[in-house]
Design a protein around this motif. Structure first.
Motif, short mmCIF file in Angstrom:
data_model
loop_
_atom_site.label_atom_id
_atom_site.label_comp_id
_atom_site.label_asym_id
_atom_site.label_seq_id
_atom_site.Cartn_x
_atom_site.Cartn_y
_atom_site.Cartn_z
N TYR A 287 -3.46 -4.97 0.83
CA TYR A 287 -2.69 -5.53 1.92
C TYR A 287 -3.30 -5.08 3.25
O TYR A 287 -3.67 -3.91 3.41
N ASN A 288 -3.38 -6.01 4.19
CA ASN A 288 -3.95 -5.71 5.50
C ASN A 288 -2.90 -5.07 6.39
O ASN A 288 -1.82 -5.62 6.59
N ALA A 289 -3.23 -3.91 6.93
CA ALA A 289 -2.39 -3.20 7.89
C ALA A 289 -3.18 -3.03 9.18
O ALA A 289 -4.34 -2.62 9.15
N LEU A 290 -2.56 -3.37 10.32
CA LEU A 290 -3.28 -3.40 11.58
C LEU A 290 -2.56 -2.56 12.63
O LEU A 290 -1.32 -2.52 12.68
N PHE A 291 -3.35 -1.89 13.46
CA PHE A 291 -2.83 -1.21 14.63
C PHE A 291 -3.93 -1.14 15.68
O PHE A 291 -5.12 -1.24 15.37
N ASP A 292 -3.52 -1.00 16.95
CA ASP A 292 -4.43 -1.01 18.09
C ASP A 292 -4.65 0.40 18.61
O ASP A 292 -3.75 1.26 18.54
N VAL A 293 -5.84 0.62 19.15
CA VAL A 293 -6.16 1.90 19.79
C VAL A 293 -6.90 1.60 21.09
O VAL A 293 -7.71 0.67 21.15
N PRO A 294 -6.63 2.36 22.14
CA PRO A 294 -7.38 2.16 23.39
C PRO A 294 -8.82 2.64 23.25
O PRO A 294 -9.11 3.59 22.52
#
Length: 442
Positions: A287-294
């Protein structure tokens, strides 16, 4: 009588040697017995490996592998066909919105614009002619009506004048419609001429160029991609979590990752999205899990491989013991020669705690208990376990402990142990090779 004296002298040394042969084994056996009786407690302690209870940080994490992608990016394509005459940027260049990126040969599109403009001028000239003819037809119609009122003309002449006026008005409307059509065609041709200049739709960095200068682009079937522009100030980490761990992953949980060339530096973020539709690769459901980072300094780049850790639970400055110590909570005492003693017989010097529920309670790797823990939820939920602790005299005792956060290596101790105490973490038993026998890796 002289014959008997030599026989007596010969017999005495034989009896002396026999006495020595009998006494030496007896003394060795007595020494071994005394050593076993007085030093058995020390020998039992030397059969174990010990680890000290110490303070530190612990995390229970779900690990996954992911890749880095820009959060905002666009594939810049060509909207018109033609030869790619000039590319004005290179990979890595920073561009602004509206900046010229490339040019397509505009010869054909400029010719179409010129033709449409000429046709439009022609129609506008015809429009003036039709307006003059309409004015003339209306004048003739008014004259015929005036003559008809004086009965100075025929009815047929009046009807002809009326038809001529209506025909001139209809031709004028048709010509105006043609002018509107040509104006629309001209706007399309001018747009295509502008599309020959490929402009940047956003500010960012050129991360790839897929077309080559001089290449012919054909947009009849699909829009060819010329280059990709991305905003690298914020990166998206796309990870693939196995179906066995997806139940432990929750939106909003802390996450961090490291990269191969990052020298151990951690980038932190929070899980923002878990896609419900999995990808299946070689019968493995992910399963694809996504999060953003600066990414203010630009150290993170596209397609970097990330080792991702989703923090299920964590504890700071906690008392920690190795998980192997929990597996040894009910370990069997080793016998001389490397054999294991029965589970019900504790080794010499081991104090049996009061209220122990039997050998199966808090056991090592028994079914249902697992790692010496009572059944309970994983993560930070308190649960109990059993460890073996060495006191100041070296004697071993079993002790109940309350556990918090745990992983495959360590466990947090909430109560039952003090910092610096020694717990049994493994066995040291000769296996015929001269090496100590280590406990299985958990």
């Amino acid at each position: 009588m002289n014959d008997d004296k030599p026989s007596t002298r010969t017999a005495r040394p034989r009896w002396g040697r026999r006495a020595v042969l009998i006494l030496v084994p007896l003394l060795l056996a007595g020494g071994w017995y005394g050593r076993s009786a007085f030093l058995g407690e020390r020998d039992a302690a030397t059969n174990y490996q010990f680890s000290a209870v110490q303070r530190g940080d612990i995390e229970d994490v779900v690990t996954a592998t992911g890749t880095l992608q820009p959060r905002d990016y666009v594939d810049v394509g060509a909207q018109v066909s033609g030869q790619l005459r000039k590319i004005h940027v290179e990979v890595g260049d920073t561009v602004e919105a509206g900046q010229l990126l490339a040019e397509i040969d505009p010869t054909v599109y400029r010719a179409r614009v010129d033709a449409s403009r000429a046709q439009l001028r022609n129609l506008r000239a015809q429009l003036q002619d039709r307006e003059a003819q309409l004015a003339l037809a209306q004048i003739q119609l008014r004259r015929q009506r005036a003559l008809m009122a004086e009965d100075a003309t025929t009815k047929e002449s009046l009807q002809t004048a009326e038809a001529s006026a209506k025909s001139a008005a209809a031709q004028l409307d048709a010509l105006r419609a043609q002018i509107e059509q040509i104006e629309s065609t001209l706007r399309a041709d001018e747009a295509n001429l502008q599309y020959a200049r490929i402009l940047s739709p956003m500010a960012g960095t050129v991360v790839s160029i897929s077309a080559r200068q001089g290449q012919t682009l054909n947009t009849n079937q699909q829009a060819p991609v010329v280059m990709r522009i991305a905003d690298l100030s914020t990166m998206t980490v796309q990870t693939q979590v196995s179906e066995a761990d997806i139940g432990r992953v929750k939106l909003g949980m802390e996450a961090y990752f490291t990269t191969l060339g990052g020298s151990g530096k951690r980038w932190h973020g929070k899980l923002e999205k878990v896609e419900p539709t999995p990808t299946v690769t070689n019968n493995v459901v992910l399963y694809n899990a996504l999060f953003d980072v600066p990414n203010p300094d630009g150290r993170l780049m596209t397609q970097m491989t990330a080792q991702v850790f989703f923090v299920v639970a964590q504890a700071k400055d906690a008392l920690l013991i190795p998980m192997a110590a929990l597996a040894q909570g009910q370990a069997r005492a080793p016998q001389a020669g490397g054999a294991a003693a029965p589970a019900a017989a504790p080794p010499p010097g081991t104090a049996q705690p009061a209220g122990n529920g039997g050998p199966g309670r808090g056991g090592g790797m028994g079914a249902g208990q697992g790692r010496g823990l009572t059944p309970g939820a994983t993560g930070a939920a308190p649960r109990s376990g059993t460890v073996r602790v060495a006191d100041a005299r070296g004697a071993l005792e079993e002790r109940k402990v309350e556990l918090g956060v745990s992983n495959r290596v360590q466990a947090q101790v909430l109560s039952g142990l003090a910092e610096g105490e020694r717990v049994v973490s493994g066995l040291v038993v000769g296996n015929g090779t001269g090496r100590p026998q280590m406990t299985p890796r958990l």
